[in-house]
Write an enzyme that holds these catalytic residues in place. Sequence first.
Site, PDB file in Angstrom:
ATOM      1  N   LYS A  86       0.820  -1.219   0.000  1.00  0.00           N
ATOM      2  CA  LYS A  86       0.000   0.000   0.000  1.00  0.00           C
ATOM      3  C   LYS A  86       0.853   1.268   0.000  1.00  0.00           C
ATOM      4  CE  LYS A  86      -4.255  -1.987   1.614  1.00  0.00           C
ATOM      5  NZ  LYS A  86      -3.832  -3.400   1.764  1.00  0.00           N
TER       6      LYS A  86
HETATM    7  C1  LIG Z   1      -4.346  -4.447   0.967  1.00  0.00           C
HETATM    8  C2  LIG Z   1      -3.533  -5.693   0.811  1.00  0.00           C
HETATM    9  C3  LIG Z   1      -3.865  -6.684  -0.140  1.00  0.00           C
HETATM   10  C4  LIG Z   1      -5.091  -6.603  -1.023  1.00  0.00           C
HETATM   11  O1  LIG Z   1      -5.037  -5.562  -1.929  1.00  0.00           O
HETATM   12  P1  LIG Z   1      -6.357  -5.098  -2.709  1.00  0.00           P
HETATM   13  O2  LIG Z   1      -5.973  -3.925  -3.482  1.00  0.00           O
HETATM   14  O3  LIG Z   1      -7.364  -4.821  -1.633  1.00  0.00           O
HETATM   15  O4  LIG Z   1      -6.763  -6.239  -3.544  1.00  0.00           O
HETATM   16  C5  LIG Z   1      -3.029  -7.781  -0.254  1.00  0.00           C
HETATM   17  N1  LIG Z   1      -1.952  -7.931   0.545  1.00  0.00           N
HETATM   18  C6  LIG Z   1      -1.610  -7.010   1.479  1.00  0.00           C
HETATM   19  C7  LIG Z   1      -0.410  -7.252   2.325  1.00  0.00           C
HETATM   20  C8  LIG Z   1      -2.374  -5.855   1.639  1.00  0.00           C
HETATM   21  O5  LIG Z   1      -2.017  -4.943   2.576  1.00  0.00           O
END
Ligand SMILES: *Cc1c(COP(=O)(O)O)cnc(C)c1O
Length: 461
Positions: free
Chosen positions: A111
């Site tokens: 993120k």
């Molecule tokens: C948020 C997140 C995801 C999922 O991502 P999306 O965009 O919601 O599909 C997968 N792995 C981790 C570690 C995350 O923080």
Amino acid sequence: MRYISTRGGVEPISFSQAVMMGLATDGGLLLPESIPAVDADTLKQWATLTFQELAVEVMWPYVGEDISREELADLIKRSYASFSHDEITPVVTIGDMHILELFHGPTAAFKDVALQFLGNLFELLLERSGGHLNILGATSGDTGSAAIYGVRGQKLIDIFILHPHQRVSPIQERQMTTVLDDNVHNIAIKGTFDDGQNIVKQLFNDLEFKQEFSLGAVNSINWARILAQVVYYFYAWGRITEGNINRRLTFSVPTGNFGDIFAGYIAMRMGLPVDQLVLATNRNDILSRFVNSGVYEAHSVHHTMSPSMDIQISSNFERYLYYLMDEDPSRVCELMEDMARDGRLEISEEKQQRVRKLFQAKAVGETETLEQIRTTYRYNKYILDPHTAVGVKAAEGIPGSVCLATAHPAKFGDAVKEAIGVEAEPPPSLQGLMDKETKCALLDADGAVIKKFMQETLADK
Ligand SMILES: *Cc1c(COP(=O)(O)O)cnc(C)c1O
């Protein structure tokens, strides 16, 4: 570029308006009016660029008008200076597959790639408008810290993040509460994550408060987050194929809110040679059920060792639906009405075939996740975090595929230890966290109490 809503109720707006709006005012999601096409020669040339150079090329056609190319380049440069790897999102090869490492940012999860950029973008747009933004959010652990790191130290933004007291992991808690900048306000509430989410909803529905305090959100529906994520698909393709446009790649994406994988879909629509997208979920399988049955229907949430994918409904899914319905907002509205009324929606056989031509979906259980961490460690001496393990497992039998690694394994030490008996070496950003000074308020899980805290905190500044 102009932006429109998946539900057709927003007059076309500019990139900066779309970023500040977040969720479309008609309840839909914002999308660019058209998707810029990239030709083969350009792709070849892009394969030679650094991540930051490439990011400018990929994002520029979507930005236009209100931000200059130089400003964009500067935003990108500053946003990725916080990453600990020169390549920002390096690709490593293990066995017969590639791992696209997205966890070299300040909170060791993917993120950061989007939120480091979004924080700086917000600041730039606020400088322009002379405004101030108060971000309010609830977190079950991961998103909160990435959002906090995205805006720490910004002068025109304050951020309030609620987390359930003693119900996030010690590392997650420390990642948030050791940020001492005076625009960062951590609140531990005496309640659950759901209580936190309900309080946030309640305060956003308090329109007078929302207006007066310019409340904003940083959830995964902001278009700028998707856009920042499109970049690494091009980057990985360039590194792996060295610009050979005859090579189509399959990407496996551990997903929850359909944000990350939707960015891959956009990259493909722009012209990136993509063979298939593997949609990998944990037991919370609303998306894999949709791909395999054509029915989109929420079930209850299961807690898993890949908690960032423990979702009931996928907030970005409507964006894909819009393209699947051939960009017809009235069809999207019908389907979303079905969803609101019946808790489910269903697409035709012909549409299902289209979905399955591009997507392959698999739901991976807890035992399989642990086994995957174990196998990869045994044969390749590489430690996967549980989210990435879901993606690797789902791509089994597709040699040459690229799996997106969404978190550093040291962030999910318990699962890793259970699988292989040892923990991964923490990256510098996670070291020494337990010894650092912290700042956090402990408050009742009560909307009125949180509102008062926010008012007093902001009045004191
Ligand atoms: C948020 C997140 C995801 C999922 O991502 P999306 O965009 O919601 O599909 C997968 N792995 C981790 C570690 C995350 O923080």
